[in-house]
Design an enzyme around this catalytic site. Structure first.
Site, PDB file in Angstrom:
ATOM      1  N   TYR A  97       0.833  -1.208   0.000  1.00 34.66           N
ATOM      2  CA  TYR A  97       0.000   0.000   0.000  1.00 34.66           C
ATOM      3  C   TYR A  97       0.868   1.258   0.000  1.00 34.66           C
ATOM      4  O   TYR A  97       0.606   2.210  -0.730  1.00 34.66           O
ATOM      5  CB  TYR A  97      -0.920  -0.024   1.232  1.00 34.66           C
ATOM      6  CG  TYR A  97      -1.643   1.276   1.471  1.00 34.66           C
ATOM      7  CD1 TYR A  97      -2.619   1.719   0.585  1.00 34.66           C
ATOM      8  CD2 TYR A  97      -1.340   2.069   2.584  1.00 34.66           C
ATOM      9  CE1 TYR A  97      -3.282   2.918   0.808  1.00 34.66           C
ATOM     10  CE2 TYR A  97      -2.001   3.264   2.807  1.00 34.66           C
ATOM     11  CZ  TYR A  97      -2.976   3.688   1.916  1.00 34.66           C
ATOM     12  OH  TYR A  97      -3.629   4.876   2.128  1.00 34.66           O
ATOM     13  N   THR A 112      -5.016  -0.746  -2.848  1.00 34.22           N
ATOM     14  CA  THR A 112      -5.764   0.298  -2.144  1.00 34.22           C
ATOM     15  C   THR A 112      -5.664   0.044  -0.641  1.00 34.22           C
ATOM     16  O   THR A 112      -5.068  -0.948  -0.207  1.00 34.22           O
ATOM     17  CB  THR A 112      -7.245   0.283  -2.569  1.00 34.22           C
ATOM     18  OG1 THR A 112      -7.743  -1.041  -2.363  1.00 34.22           O
ATOM     19  CG2 THR A 112      -7.406   0.662  -4.022  1.00 34.22           C
ATOM     20  N   TYR A 113      -6.310   0.912   0.162  1.00 38.29           N
ATOM     21  CA  TYR A 113      -6.180   0.858   1.613  1.00 38.29           C
ATOM     22  C   TYR A 113      -6.529  -0.514   2.184  1.00 38.29           C
ATOM     23  O   TYR A 113      -7.511  -1.126   1.799  1.00 38.29           O
ATOM     24  CB  TYR A 113      -7.060   1.934   2.246  1.00 38.29           C
ATOM     25  CG  TYR A 113      -6.741   2.167   3.691  1.00 38.29           C
ATOM     26  CD1 TYR A 113      -5.446   2.473   4.088  1.00 38.29           C
ATOM     27  CD2 TYR A 113      -7.726   2.065   4.676  1.00 38.29           C
ATOM     28  CE1 TYR A 113      -5.131   2.683   5.426  1.00 38.29           C
ATOM     29  CE2 TYR A 113      -7.426   2.270   6.012  1.00 38.29           C
ATOM     30  CZ  TYR A 113      -6.125   2.579   6.378  1.00 38.29           C
ATOM     31  OH  TYR A 113      -5.819   2.777   7.699  1.00 38.29           O
ATOM     32  N   LEU A 114      -5.679  -0.979   3.107  1.00 36.44           N
ATOM     33  CA  LEU A 114      -5.769  -2.374   3.559  1.00 36.44           C
ATOM     34  C   LEU A 114      -6.635  -2.588   4.788  1.00 36.44           C
ATOM     35  O   LEU A 114      -6.809  -3.721   5.221  1.00 36.44           O
ATOM     36  CB  LEU A 114      -4.361  -2.909   3.825  1.00 36.44           C
ATOM     37  CG  LEU A 114      -3.547  -2.165   4.897  1.00 36.44           C
ATOM     38  CD1 LEU A 114      -2.638  -3.138   5.610  1.00 36.44           C
ATOM     39  CD2 LEU A 114      -2.725  -1.055   4.278  1.00 36.44           C
ATOM     40  N   ARG A 115      -7.186  -1.525   5.363  1.00 41.36           N
ATOM     41  CA  ARG A 115      -8.059  -1.729   6.531  1.00 41.36           C
ATOM     42  C   ARG A 115      -9.471  -1.309   6.168  1.00 41.36           C
ATOM     43  O   ARG A 115      -9.802  -0.129   6.211  1.00 41.36           O
ATOM     44  CB  ARG A 115      -7.544  -0.932   7.732  1.00 41.36           C
ATOM     45  CG  ARG A 115      -6.169  -1.409   8.168  1.00 41.36           C
ATOM     46  CD  ARG A 115      -5.636  -0.751   9.405  1.00 41.36           C
ATOM     47  NE  ARG A 115      -4.262  -1.220   9.634  1.00 41.36           N
ATOM     48  CZ  ARG A 115      -3.186  -0.610   9.165  1.00 41.36           C
ATOM     49  NH1 ARG A 115      -3.318   0.503   8.451  1.00 41.36           N
ATOM     50  NH2 ARG A 115      -1.985  -1.097   9.413  1.00 41.36           N
TER      51      ARG A 115
END
Length: 368
Positions: A97, A112-115
Site C-alpha cells: 500500500y 488500495t487501503y488495507l483496513r
C-alpha cells in the site's frame, strides 16, 4: 455420537474402473446409520440384491464469482493459501500500500487501503477491470451483474475493498520488483479482484440414484462447462470431477454388480480449536473490533502468553484461563462478546445526534 458410513464399489458394464456410491437411505427417505446392528441389517439386505440405476438427473449449476477482499477475508485467505500469520499479512499489505519501487515506474502504491470492511469498488476501477477482462479473456467472461454482499449494520463504507490500484499492472509485470512474499500477496489480491468482476462458472452436474431392494445409494459428478472467474482464481474446495467418465456409460435401468462394501465407523467431532483465520472470522461475525484491530488483538494476546499457537491451532494457556476468569467476575459487562458491537452502535447514535453522549457515559462509568 456414533454414526456409520457405507460405500459400495460397483462394476459398470464395459468399464474397468469401479463406481463408488454412498449410502443414501431407504426408499426415498434419507437415513443415518446410527449403530452396527443397523449397518449389518442393511449390508445383509443389499449383498444379495441387484443394484439397478433408478434415476439419472442432469442439472446446470452456477458458481458465483467471489467478493473482492476485505481486511478479514484477506487475512483468512492468506492463512489458508499462503500460510501467513495475520500480522505478517498486514505487514506485507502495508508495504504494497505504501509503495514499491517498480522498474520504469518509480515508487507506486500497488493496492488500495488495507483496513476496510466494505466490498464496494469505485466506478473507475470497475470500468477499468471491465475493459481489461474484455480484452484479455473475451466478452463472455464479463460479469453480467456483480455479486452484492448484504451489508451488515456494522460496515463502515469509507474505504473500498482491497484491490490492485491498477488492474493493468499484472503480477507478472511487477514480479521482479517484489520480494517473494510481496509477490504472492499481490498476486492473490490481483486474482481475487479480477475474478470478482468476472462471470460465474458453470457446471454440468449428474446425480444418479442406485437402488438395491428398498435401499438407495447415490453418486454424483460435475464437470465444468464454462470456467468463468475460475480461469483466474480457484480455491482448494473447488471440486475435482472424477466420476464423469463412468456416469456417461450408464443410463436408467442399467444393472451394476457389487464388487465390495466399504463400511466405516465415525463419531461426531467437537468444534475445532480456533486458528488465526477462524478467530478473525468469528471476531468479524460478532462485531468485535474493527478491521484495523483484528491483527493487533491476536498479536497482543500471544505476546502476553494468554494463548499459544501450535501448528496453526490456538490454545488458551493457564494464565489465559485465570485472567479470563478474574475479568469475567470483575467486569462482566465489558468482557462480553457483544460489548464492542453495542458500544459501536451507541457511538454511531451519538454521532447521528439521536443519543446524548452524557447518557452513554452515565450508564457505563459508575460500574467501571
Amino acid at each position: 455420537k456414533e454414526y456409520w458410513s457405507l460405500d459400495v464399489l460397483l462394476d459398470v458394464p464395459g468399464s474397468k474402473k469401479p463406481l463408488k456410491a454412498q449410502f443414501y437411505g431407504k426408499d426415498s427417505k434419507k437415513l443415518t446409520i446410527e449403530n452396527e446392528t443397523q449397518l449389518n441389517e442393511i449390508v445383509k439386505a443389499v449383498e444379495s440384491d441387484k443394484f439397478v440405476v433408478k434415476e439419472l438427473a442432469h442439472k446446470e449449476r452456477k458458481k458465483k464469482a467471489p467478493m473482492p477482499f476485505t481486511t478479514s477475508t484477506l487475512q483468512q485467505e492468506c492463512a489458508k493459501h499462503l500460510n501467513f500469520a495475520t500480522s505478517k499479512t498486514m505487514r506485507i499489505a502495508q508495504q504494497l500500500y505504501e509503495g514499491v519501487d517498480v522498474k520504469g515506474q518509480g515508487t507506486v502504491g500497488l493496492i488500495t487501503y488495507l483496513r476496510t470492511d466494505s466490498v464496494r469498488i469505485s466506478e473507475e476501477a470497475d470500468a477499468q477491470a471491465h475493459e481489461y477482462i474484455g480484452k484479455n479473456y473475451g466478452e463472455n467472461y464479463l460479469a453480467t451483474q456483480t455479486t452484492a454482499k448484504k451489508s451488515g449494520a456494522k460496515i463502515q463504507d469509507a474505504h473500498e475493498a482491497i484491490r490492485p490500484s491498477d488492474i493493468n499492472r499484472t503480477p507478472a509485470m511487477v514480479k521482479d520488483s517484489l520480494s517473494r512474499d510481496q509477490f504472492r500477496l499481490y498476486q492473490l489480491i490481483w486474482k481475487r479482484f479480477a475474478a470478482s468482476r468476472m462471470a460465474s462458472a458453470v457446471y454440468e452436474t449428474t446425480n444418479v440414484k442406485i437402488g438395491a431392494g428398498n435401499y438407495r445409494f447415490t453418486v454424483s459428478a460435475s464437470k465444468i462447462t464454462f470456467d468463468g472467474f475460475m480461469s483466474v482464481y480457484t480455491s482448494e474446495d473447488d471440486e475435482k470431477a472424477e466420476n464423469n467418465v463412468l456416469l456417461k456409460s450408464i443410463d436408467e435401468s442399467t444393472e451394476l454388480s457389487l464388487e465390495k462394501l466399504d463400511e466405516k465407523q465415525h463419531f461426531t467431532q467437537p468444534p475445532a480449536h480456533y486458528t488465526e483465520a477462524s478467530l478473525v472470522k468469528t471476531l468479524e461475525e460478532l462485531g468485535i473490533g474493527r478491521p484495523s484491530t483484528y491483527s493487533p488483538t491476536i498479536t497482543t494476546i500471544l505476546a502476553r502468553r494468554y494463548i499459544v499457537k501450535e501448528n496453526k491451532n490456538i490454545y488458551v494457556t493457564e494464565l489465559g484461563e485465570v485472567v479470563n476468569q478474574i475479568m469475567k467476575e470483575s467486569f462482566p459487562s465489558i468482557v462480553d462478546e457483544h460489548f464492542t458491537a453495542n458500544m459501536e452502535s451507541l457511538l454511531d447514535s451519538v454521532g447521528e445526534g439521536t443519543v446524548n453522549w452524557k447518557t452513554v457515559i452515565e450508564n457505563f462509568y459508575p460500574d467501571l
